[in-house]
Design a protein around this motif. Structure first.
Motif: not given
Length: 142
Positions: A40-52
């Protein structure tokens, strides 16, 4: 879990371009399925999530090398059942490895990671020069 930044140039940049994984991650695993990924791209950063689910944070290894973030994990489990005339032991080994090419706008020194409720989450902050500039008025001279 710790994030290790590496900087060693083994291949010329042309080879890096040919073989580098894409932003959505190159994949390698042994046993089981690969973890699902959300970006997901936000204004100030990206969020990367892995389901583990079912792992511990110490099972993960994360490296950043020449704009490529590689996430790998390895976990072994053993269960033992003893009943009257038999003993059953089952062993399980799970591992995976995914690589993501980070945009050049990412500030690699400020990457943050957490592992909560089976979700491995990375916050990838954008460099200051990549952030949107606030709107401003420009006055017109003579």
């Amino acid at each position: 879990m710790s994030i290790i930044r590496r900087s060693n140039l083994v291949f010329p940049s042309l080879m890096d371009e040919i073989f580098k994984p894409d932003w959505f991650g190159g994949m390698e695993n042994s046993g089981g399925t690969l973890p699902a990924v959300n970006i997901k791209e936000n204004e100030k950063d990206y969020e990367l999530e892995l389901a583990v689910p079912g792992m511990k944070k110490d099972d993960f290894n994360v490296e950043v090398d020449n704009n490529i973030m590689t996430i790998s994990a390895e976990a072994e489990t053993e269960s033992k059942v003893e009943e009257e005339n038999y003993t059953r032991r089952e062993f399980s080994r799970t591992s995976f490895k995914r690589s993501f090419t980070l945009p050049e706008t990412i500030d690699e020194d400020k990457i943050d990671a957490s592992y909560v409720d089976g979700i491995l989450k990375f916050t990838l902050p954008k460099k200051d020069e990549a952030l949107p500039k606030p709107k401003r008025m420009i006055s017109i001279g003579k």
